[in-house]
Design an enzyme around this catalytic site. Structure first.
Site, short mmCIF file in Angstrom:
data_model
loop_
_atom_site.label_atom_id
_atom_site.label_comp_id
_atom_site.label_asym_id
_atom_site.label_seq_id
_atom_site.Cartn_x
_atom_site.Cartn_y
_atom_site.Cartn_z
CG ASP A 36 -38.53 -3.47 -17.05
OD1 ASP A 36 -37.99 -2.91 -16.08
OD2 ASP A 36 -39.68 -3.21 -17.45
CG HIS A 240 -9.52 1.18 -9.07
ND1 HIS A 240 -9.22 -0.08 -9.51
CD2 HIS A 240 -8.68 2.00 -9.73
CE1 HIS A 240 -8.25 -0.01 -10.42
NE2 HIS A 240 -7.90 1.25 -10.56
CG ASP A 257 -8.51 8.93 -12.17
OD1 ASP A 257 -8.86 9.30 -13.31
OD2 ASP A 257 -7.74 7.98 -11.96
CG ASP A 268 -7.33 8.18 -17.15
OD1 ASP A 268 -7.80 8.63 -16.08
OD2 ASP A 268 -6.68 7.12 -17.22
CG HIS A 347 -0.74 3.18 -9.63
ND1 HIS A 347 -0.27 4.07 -10.55
CD2 HIS A 347 -1.18 3.92 -8.58
CE1 HIS A 347 -0.44 5.30 -10.09
NE2 HIS A 347 -0.97 5.24 -8.89
CG HIS A 351 -3.57 3.35 -18.63
ND1 HIS A 351 -4.48 3.99 -19.44
CD2 HIS A 351 -3.74 3.90 -17.40
CE1 HIS A 351 -5.18 4.85 -18.72
NE2 HIS A 351 -4.74 4.84 -17.48
CG HIS A 358 -7.08 0.85 -18.06
ND1 HIS A 358 -7.26 0.15 -16.92
CD2 HIS A 358 -6.82 2.12 -17.66
CE1 HIS A 358 -7.14 0.96 -15.86
NE2 HIS A 358 -6.88 2.16 -16.31
CD GLU A 381 -2.68 6.57 -14.41
OE1 GLU A 381 -3.40 6.64 -13.41
OE2 GLU A 381 -3.05 6.07 -15.49
CE1 TYR A 385 -2.77 7.34 -5.01
CE2 TYR A 385 -0.88 5.95 -5.56
CZ TYR A 385 -1.92 6.78 -5.95
OH TYR A 385 -2.11 7.05 -7.29
NE ARG A 403 -4.62 8.25 -10.13
CZ ARG A 403 -5.36 7.74 -9.15
NH1 ARG A 403 -4.78 7.20 -8.08
NH2 ARG A 403 -6.68 7.74 -9.21
CD GLU A 405 -4.73 9.30 -15.24
OE1 GLU A 405 -5.60 9.42 -14.37
OE2 GLU A 405 -4.62 8.29 -15.97
N1 GLY Z 1 -8.91 6.21 -14.35
C1 GLY Z 1 -8.26 4.98 -14.41
C2 GLY Z 1 -6.82 5.13 -14.49
O1 GLY Z 1 -6.31 6.19 -14.21
O2 GLY Z 1 -6.12 4.26 -14.90
MN MN Z 2 -5.19 6.35 -16.04
MN MN Z 3 -7.24 8.05 -14.22
#
Ligand code: GLY
Ligand code: MN
Ligand code: MN
Length: 445
Positions: A36, A240, A257, A268, A347, A351, A358, A381, A385, A403, A405
């Protein structure tokens, strides 16, 4: 967000819809976490964009030209007992007085009222396939209107998704939206700086996450915009990674991140830095490649450039850098064509960013990358890797994940980096971690 902002948005949508139409926009349903216990409620972004109404069990209905008012809100009624248990409700009066609805009806009565509002309309704007239960009810409302055909009532013949128009609106941010995004960006940048200052070998990844979330909440951002990624060493190579449950080791990098949400808008940010405060030569060499790629990509964020320009700029710098470090072998032109970098950079470079991390909005129009326009906000970003055990790659690079970003607002004259409050140069990061006040970075053009 001021109520006038929502009025403007609804007016634009009403104008677009035209006569003889009706739009039906639901709030997201609540989700059970366990038994619940419910997840903290986060209203659907489209619904919030148009209404600012923060409660579940609500449906907004827009009817251009309706004499008694074009904006009808179905919502929960006031209920002292329920409110004692579960919190305050705006109720029908609040929906009108505080949230600008022209008319408000109990959500429990929607089956009786909504079919009547759909009568003699040609088009229904409704995004089918998002809320299964509501889709079923939509069919029953439609049947109810059709059943009155013999009394001369005309049922709508056309269903149109709201997504395209609404998401194009959301893609171009207003001044008020940019203000909210700047606040989310500022708090997030401070949180990353705090993480750099507090980081040391022996801490657990979740302890750094706790410091970040602490800073978000302590500064008016009640929620992270997405689960924070705090990955030490080779965990930085898992895109992720959110387990965040390992110890931080001396000599490794830490990739974070994390971004806050403020007034429904996301930041982000990713930064990667040495856990002990000093980059090793190999870490520094690879880091400088990613940073150069990120700076080249940010420079390509200009109105008139197309969406893929920043990605192309990043890929060029990353590929050349990987060749220079001996990780890729060959000529840049050929390696880029073969997408050889994808082994280490799998990647894309960014975005759209907005209410959703996103965010919505098409990336291509008529099959072509769309042009960047003032008011758009995107992330930049790039990363590299080098998974542990990467075949044909010198061991000194194994397990390094990097990374960087930032969030970038396209302006009329170029761009504005919203997240420049947290350092990303090697010297600046090392100075901050050593407790030296960092020099301010030059402002991006
Ligand atoms: N934090 C998700 C991305 O960087 O797209
Ligand atoms: Mn991002
Ligand atoms: Mn990110």
């Amino acid at each position: 967000m001021k109520s006038q902002e929502f009025v403007k948005r609804r007016q634009r949508l009403l104008q677009h819809m035209g006569a003889d139409s009706i739009a039906i926009v639901p709030a997201a349903p609540q989700q059970t976490r366990n038994r619940d216990v419910e997840h903290v409620y986060r209203p659907d972004s489209d619904f919030t964009y148009l209404t600012g109404f923060p409660e579940p069990e609500a449906i907004a209905v827009l009817i251009p030209g309706r004499k008694q008012g074009e904006y009808v809100l179905f919502c929960r009624e006031r209920d002292p007992e329920m409110e004692t248990w579960h919190g305050r409700r705006a109720g029908l009066e609040g929906a009108v007085e505080r949230f600008g609805a022209d008319d408000a009806f109990p959500i429990a009565d929607i089956d009786d009222i909504l079919p009547g509002l759909m009568e003699n309309k040609e088009r229904v704007f409704y995004s089918m396939g998002t809320h299964h239960d509501l889709d079923q009810r939509m069919i029953s409302w439609l049947k109810s209107v059709r059943s009155k055909a013999r009394s001369g009532v005309h049922a709508p013949g056309e269903f149109i998704s709201l997504d395209h128009f609404l998401h194009e609106m959301r893609l171009i941010k207003s001044a008020a939206e940019i203000q909210a995004m700047k606040k989310a960006a500022k708090v997030s940048a401070e949180a990353h700086s705090r993480a750099m200052q507090l980081c040391k070998p022996g801490l657990m990844e979740y302890q750094i996450e706790a410091e970040i979330v602490h800073h978000f909440m302590n500064n008016g951002c009640r929620h992270a915009a997405y689960p924070s990624i705090v990955g030490g060493g080779e965990n930085g190579c898992i895109l992720h990674y959110i387990d965040n449950d390992m110890e931080l080791n001396d000599g490794d990098l830490l990739l974070i991140d994390a971004g806050a949400e403020y007034d429904g808008y996301a930041a982000d940010i990713t930064r990667t830095f040495p856990i002990n405060g000093r980059f090793s030569p190999a870490q520094k060499a690879l880091y400088e490649v990613v940073l150069a790629a990120q700076e080249a990509a940010i420079a390509a964020v200009q109105p008139g450039n197309h969406w893929n320009h920043p990605h192309e700029a990043a890929v060029k710098v990353l590929t050349k850098g990987l060749i220079k470090l001996g990780i890729l072998k060959g000529t840049p032109g050929k390696l880029i064509k073969e997408e050889a970098y994808r082994r280490f950079y799998m990647h894309r470079t960014g975005h759209w960013l907005g209410m959703d991390v996103h965010d919505v909005g098409d990336y291509k129009l008529d099959g072509e990358w769309r042009l960047l326009e003032p008011g758009m906000v995107l992330t930049v970003e790039p990363g590299l890797y080098i998974a542990p055990g990467s075949k044909g790659v010198d061991k000194k690079w194994w397990g390094i994940g990097i990374r960087i970003e930032d969030d970038v607002h396209v302006t009329r004259s170029g761009h504005e980096v919203l997240t420049s409050g947290v350092p990303k140069g090697v010297a600046e990061i090392e100075a901050l971690m050593a407790g030296v006040q960092p020099k301010r970075r030059r402002k991006a053009a």
